[in-house]
Design a protein around this motif. Structure first.
Motif, PDB file in Angstrom:
ATOM      1  N   ALA A  21     -66.928 -77.481   9.861  1.00  0.00           N
ATOM      2  CA  ALA A  21     -65.727 -77.058   9.675  1.00  0.00           C
ATOM      3  C   ALA A  21     -65.178 -78.182  10.353  1.00  0.00           C
ATOM      4  N   ASP A  22     -65.069 -78.999  10.476  1.00  0.00           N
ATOM      5  CA  ASP A  22     -63.655 -79.871  11.307  1.00  0.00           C
ATOM      6  C   ASP A  22     -62.528 -79.678  10.370  1.00  0.00           C
ATOM      7  N   ASN A  23     -62.081 -80.388  10.795  1.00  0.00           N
ATOM      8  CA  ASN A  23     -59.920 -80.608   9.745  1.00  0.00           C
ATOM      9  C   ASN A  23     -60.372 -79.507   9.102  1.00  0.00           C
ATOM     10  N   ILE A  24     -61.368 -78.289   8.656  1.00  0.00           N
ATOM     11  CA  ILE A  24     -61.051 -77.230   7.932  1.00  0.00           C
ATOM     12  C   ILE A  24     -59.581 -76.506   8.538  1.00  0.00           C
ATOM     13  N   ASN A  25     -58.559 -76.185   7.438  1.00  0.00           N
ATOM     14  CA  ASN A  25     -57.680 -75.149   7.484  1.00  0.00           C
ATOM     15  C   ASN A  25     -57.086 -73.933   6.592  1.00  0.00           C
TER      16      ASN A  25
ATOM     17  N   GLU B   4     -68.980 -57.499  13.946  1.00  0.00           N
ATOM     18  CA  GLU B   4     -68.746 -58.479  15.517  1.00  0.00           C
ATOM     19  C   GLU B   4     -69.254 -59.826  15.632  1.00  0.00           C
ATOM     20  N   GLN B   5     -70.253 -59.460  14.934  1.00  0.00           N
ATOM     21  CA  GLN B   5     -71.146 -60.810  15.049  1.00  0.00           C
ATOM     22  C   GLN B   5     -69.996 -62.251  14.739  1.00  0.00           C
ATOM     23  N   VAL B   6     -70.053 -61.827  13.664  1.00  0.00           N
ATOM     24  CA  VAL B   6     -68.893 -63.029  13.179  1.00  0.00           C
ATOM     25  C   VAL B   6     -67.470 -63.193  14.039  1.00  0.00           C
ATOM     26  N   SER B   7     -66.765 -62.212  14.362  1.00  0.00           N
ATOM     27  CA  SER B   7     -65.195 -62.104  14.798  1.00  0.00           C
ATOM     28  C   SER B   7     -65.668 -63.516  16.513  1.00  0.00           C
ATOM     29  N   ARG B   8     -66.787 -63.076  17.061  1.00  0.00           N
ATOM     30  CA  ARG B   8     -67.144 -63.691  17.623  1.00  0.00           C
ATOM     31  C   ARG B   8     -66.973 -64.963  17.847  1.00  0.00           C
ATOM     32  N   LEU B   9     -68.269 -64.714  17.314  1.00  0.00           N
ATOM     33  CA  LEU B   9     -68.442 -66.932  16.622  1.00  0.00           C
ATOM     34  C   LEU B   9     -67.296 -67.600  15.608  1.00  0.00           C
TER      35      LEU B   9
ATOM     36  N   GLN C 198     -63.843 -67.090  17.058  1.00  0.00           N
ATOM     37  CA  GLN C 198     -63.329 -66.829  18.519  1.00  0.00           C
ATOM     38  C   GLN C 198     -63.785 -67.519  19.124  1.00  0.00           C
ATOM     39  N   ALA C 199     -64.971 -67.557  18.912  1.00  0.00           N
ATOM     40  CA  ALA C 199     -65.334 -68.982  19.855  1.00  0.00           C
ATOM     41  C   ALA C 199     -65.826 -70.300  19.404  1.00  0.00           C
ATOM     42  N   MET C 200     -65.644 -70.307  18.310  1.00  0.00           N
ATOM     43  CA  MET C 200     -65.363 -71.463  18.134  1.00  0.00           C
ATOM     44  C   MET C 200     -64.811 -72.762  17.063  1.00  0.00           C
ATOM     45  N   ARG C 201     -63.295 -71.124  16.413  1.00  0.00           N
ATOM     46  CA  ARG C 201     -62.637 -71.738  15.412  1.00  0.00           C
ATOM     47  C   ARG C 201     -61.586 -70.731  16.041  1.00  0.00           C
ATOM     48  N   PRO C 202     -61.191 -70.472  17.424  1.00  0.00           N
ATOM     49  CA  PRO C 202     -60.411 -69.515  17.173  1.00  0.00           C
ATOM     50  C   PRO C 202     -59.716 -69.543  16.324  1.00  0.00           C
ATOM     51  N   ASP C 203     -58.986 -70.887  16.161  1.00  0.00           N
ATOM     52  CA  ASP C 203     -57.108 -71.289  15.411  1.00  0.00           C
ATOM     53  C   ASP C 203     -57.514 -70.389  13.788  1.00  0.00           C
TER      54      ASP C 203
END
Length: 222
Positions: free
Chosen positions: A178-182, A195-200, A202-207
């Motif tokens: 998901a590069d350059n995806i907003n 929780e698994q989704v939230s952590r991923l 937060q770690a990979m695309r916190p924006d």
């Protein structure tokens, strides 16, 4: 059957999913829940839009109507467009278009030219069963999202078989591509996966964390 009876600490990330056979009393209860918790969206089938709209008029929660695209011939897609236009007239704020990955390019090619007129001031979401998308196909998914200027994507796993589902790997592959995806990231998964989704994310695309939503079964206990 997904049992989403979990309520997020951050209710603004909560959305509700109403069953196709929901009775008017069920829809009224769902509307009261989404208002009480300050949730963001409520997903219903097209016939339920006019029923639930009076309870949610002038509220912050968006009404999203679900469409399942099983054929992409011109007649079928013409009917889909007509039905989307109808639910918008009845109060829907957006549409969730569920499709097979193999049909995605056909859907995009047929709807690209009418996207702005059909979705003027309305939200467009693509929906997929995560098991239908291979690890190297996510780049094509995000390219289609950009091409259609969709507001977001809803990723579901209606049948979770535990470790055999490779759930974490599928979400990782999606976020990694998901590069350059907003856009908004919506999930309809078992409550144990939230929780698994939230952590991923937060770690990979916190924006994108503030744009991440979780849909829960509206009939689940509070």
């Amino acid at each position: 059957m997904i049992n989403n009876d979990f309520i997020l600490d951050n209710d603004k990330q909560m959305s509700l999913w109403c069953a196709p056979d929901a009775e008017p009393t069920d829809l009224a209860h769902a509307a009261s829940r989404i208002i009480a918790h300050g949730g963001a969206n409520i997903s219903v089938v097209p016939d339920a839009v006019s029923v639930i709209w009076p309870w949610l008029e002038n509220k912050n929660a968006r009404i999203l109507s679900r469409f399942y695209i099983t054929k992409t011939d011109s007649d079928t897609m013409s009917d889909v467009v007509k039905n989307i236009n109808t639910v918008f007239k009845h109060g829907a704020d957006g549409a969730q278009l569920f499709m097979k990955f193999k049909d995605m390019s056909s859907v995009v090619s047929q709807m690209r030219q009418i996207r702005d007129d059909l979705f003027f001031n309305k939200s467009l979401f693509f929906g997929f069963d995560m098991r239908d998308i291979g690890p190297y196909s996510w780049g094509d998914v995000w390219a289609a999202i950009r091409d259609m200027r969709a507001n977001g994507v809803l990723l579901a796993m209606p049948r979770d078989s535990g470790e055999k589902s490779d759930f974490v790997g599928r979400v990782y592959a999606a976020l990694n591509a998901a590069d350059n995806i907003n856009c908004e990231l919506h999930f309809y998964v078992a409550s144990t996966r939230v929780e698994q989704v939230s952590r991923l994310v937060q770690a990979m695309r916190p924006d994108l964390m503030q744009q991440t939503q979780f849909f829960f079964n509206a009939s689940a206990r509070e």
